[in-house]
Design a protein around this motif. Structure first.
Motif, PDB file in Angstrom:
ATOM      1  N   ASP A 199       6.101  37.827   0.687  1.00 27.50           N
ATOM      2  CA  ASP A 199       5.367  37.698  -0.516  1.00 27.50           C
ATOM      3  C   ASP A 199       6.090  37.159  -1.932  1.00 27.50           C
ATOM      4  O   ASP A 199       5.494  36.338  -2.359  1.00 27.50           O
ATOM      5  CB  ASP A 199       4.466  39.026  -0.937  1.00 27.50           C
ATOM      6  N   LEU A 215       6.728  33.332  -1.080  1.00 30.20           N
ATOM      7  CA  LEU A 215       5.317  32.696  -1.460  1.00 30.20           C
ATOM      8  C   LEU A 215       5.160  32.696  -2.680  1.00 30.20           C
ATOM      9  O   LEU A 215       4.678  31.273  -3.243  1.00 30.20           O
ATOM     10  CB  LEU A 215       4.400  33.474  -0.662  1.00 30.20           C
ATOM     11  N   ALA A 216       5.502  33.607  -3.429  1.00 36.94           N
ATOM     12  CA  ALA A 216       5.194  33.537  -4.950  1.00 36.94           C
ATOM     13  C   ALA A 216       6.079  32.418  -5.584  1.00 36.94           C
ATOM     14  O   ALA A 216       5.663  31.866  -6.660  1.00 36.94           O
ATOM     15  CB  ALA A 216       5.482  34.926  -5.576  1.00 36.94           C
ATOM     16  N   VAL A 249       4.017  29.118  -4.913  1.00 39.60           N
ATOM     17  CA  VAL A 249       2.590  29.243  -5.476  1.00 39.60           C
ATOM     18  C   VAL A 249       2.347  29.561  -6.593  1.00 39.60           C
ATOM     19  O   VAL A 249       2.883  30.949  -7.108  1.00 39.60           O
ATOM     20  CB  VAL A 249       1.445  30.157  -4.405  1.00 39.60           C
ATOM     21  N   ASP A 250       1.693  28.684  -7.726  1.00 37.30           N
ATOM     22  CA  ASP A 250       1.717  29.111  -8.955  1.00 37.30           C
ATOM     23  C   ASP A 250       0.651  30.555  -9.047  1.00 37.30           C
ATOM     24  O   ASP A 250      -0.359  30.604  -8.545  1.00 37.30           O
ATOM     25  CB  ASP A 250       1.040  28.264  -9.895  1.00 37.30           C
ATOM     26  N   TYR A 256       0.809  33.384  -8.045  1.00 36.02           N
ATOM     27  CA  TYR A 256       0.530  34.010  -6.617  1.00 36.02           C
ATOM     28  C   TYR A 256       0.570  35.559  -6.884  1.00 36.02           C
ATOM     29  O   TYR A 256       1.419  36.208  -7.189  1.00 36.02           O
ATOM     30  CB  TYR A 256       1.834  33.712  -5.788  1.00 36.02           C
ATOM     31  N   ILE A 282      -5.758  35.516  -2.864  1.00 40.05           N
ATOM     32  CA  ILE A 282      -5.791  34.686  -1.774  1.00 40.05           C
ATOM     33  C   ILE A 282      -6.687  35.117  -0.817  1.00 40.05           C
ATOM     34  O   ILE A 282      -6.941  36.076  -0.224  1.00 40.05           O
ATOM     35  CB  ILE A 282      -4.111  34.382  -1.094  1.00 40.05           C
ATOM     36  N   ARG A 320      -3.893  34.245   3.667  1.00 35.88           N
ATOM     37  CA  ARG A 320      -2.816  35.201   3.445  1.00 35.88           C
ATOM     38  C   ARG A 320      -1.974  35.711   4.778  1.00 35.88           C
ATOM     39  O   ARG A 320      -1.173  35.635   4.936  1.00 35.88           O
ATOM     40  CB  ARG A 320      -3.396  36.495   2.762  1.00 35.88           C
ATOM     41  N   VAL A 335       1.127  24.796   0.700  1.00 29.70           N
ATOM     42  CA  VAL A 335       2.164  25.698   0.452  1.00 29.70           C
ATOM     43  C   VAL A 335       3.237  25.923   1.473  1.00 29.70           C
ATOM     44  O   VAL A 335       4.464  25.927   0.860  1.00 29.70           O
ATOM     45  CB  VAL A 335       1.392  27.139   0.668  1.00 29.70           C
TER      46      VAL A 335
END
Length: 298
Positions: A223, A226-227, A230-231, A233, A238, A243, A286
């Motif tokens: 996570d 991914l953060a 991804v703005d 996040y 999601i 997700r 992403v």
């Protein structure tokens, strides 16, 4: 063996179920999840097992009638010798279990095999296990009788007829042992389909569970990665399917050594199949950024 696609589809479905708000604990979820996800395969396996058992049982009734008729005379011989009372009781036990075997087999035959997948698979599985249990008890009782007969050489000639029938019935049980555990008899070519079906179901669960364990173990790290791409996040914002797909893909990129292009293409397909109309495009964007932030091997 299960394909990558089958494994990844199972992983995404499990992660989705386990990650819903108020969802079950992943450990507690596994058994019901796999019962659901494999219900069609289990139904086909149970029906194939039933058909094999049914085929092996052909001719059993004739052998059983022969046993019953010969038992009457054998009882007369045994009754004349008090020291052979144990043999007489064992023969009676065999007779009782043979009747239970026939009843269990009749019950198995009465199960309709064109109904709901899960209900049919469960009923057949329960009935088969009951039959196999009785058959194992029968095999034990037959063995005790035949071994006990060796202690009475004077009776061997008189009891050979019933003993021969007991051995003939046991040959059916020997084959049933192979059907019950076909993986233990790799040389039996006629059981190849049963072995393959069992192996595929077990392998799908093993491989999928292993991947799920890896994802759950590294979920916080995944996570965080991914953060970074991804703005704003926040996992809860999601879509649950997206997700699950993103976490699976991130795990494969950073921990499984799968080529990034392969991961991205497969993730897009998963998103399109299980997600919304926008899922494929969102996941693609992403993961494209995630792959660029990964190692130079991308």
């Amino acid at each position: 063996m299960p394909s990558r696609r089958q494994i990844r589809e199972a992983v995404v479905q499990f992660l989705y179920c386990a990650d819903l708000e108020g969802g079950a604990d992943p450990i507690a979820l596994r058994e019901p999840f796999w019962e659901f996800i494999t219900e069609s395969d289990r139904r086909n396996l149970q029906i194939a097992t039933f058909r094999t058992v049914h085929h092996l049982a052909l001719g059993r009734e004739t052998r059983l009638e022969e046993f019953v008729s010969r038992k009457t005379l054998a009882d007369a011989f045994l009754s004349a010798r008090l020291e052979a009372e144990r043999l007489k009781l064992e023969l009676a036990r065999i007779d009782e279990l043979e009747a239970k075997w026939s009843a269990a087999f009749d019950q198995l035959n009465r199960i309709p095999r064109d109904g709901d997948d899960d209900a049919v698979a469960s009923k057949i599985e329960v009935a088969l296990q009951a039959l196999f249990k009785i058959d194992r008890d029968l095999a034990t009782s037959r063995k005790r009788f035949l071994l006990g007969l060796e202690d009475f050489p004077v009776l061997r000639g008189q009891l050979e007829a019933v003993a021969a029938t007991v051995r003939r019935l046991q040959r059916i049980s020997d084959r049933l042992r192979m059907v019950e555990a076909p993986e233990q008899f790799p040389d039996q070519a006629d059981l190849a389909k049963l072995r393959e079906s069992r192996s595929e179901i077990a392998a799908l669960r093993h491989d999928s569970d292993a991947m799920v364990d890896g994802i759950l173990r590294t979920k916080e790290e995944l996570d965080e990665r991914l953060a970074n791409v991804v703005d704003n996040y926040v996992p809860e914002r999601i879509d649950p399917v997206d997700r699950a797909v993103l976490r699976l893909a991130a795990y494969e990129i950073f921990h499984a050594g799968v080529p990034h292009k392969v991961v991205i293409n497969e993730a897009i397909e998963l998103a399109k199949r299980f997600g919304t109309t926008d899922s494929g495009r969102f996941v693609n964007g992403v993961l494209d950024r995630l792959a660029k932030d990964a190692s130079p091997s991308a």
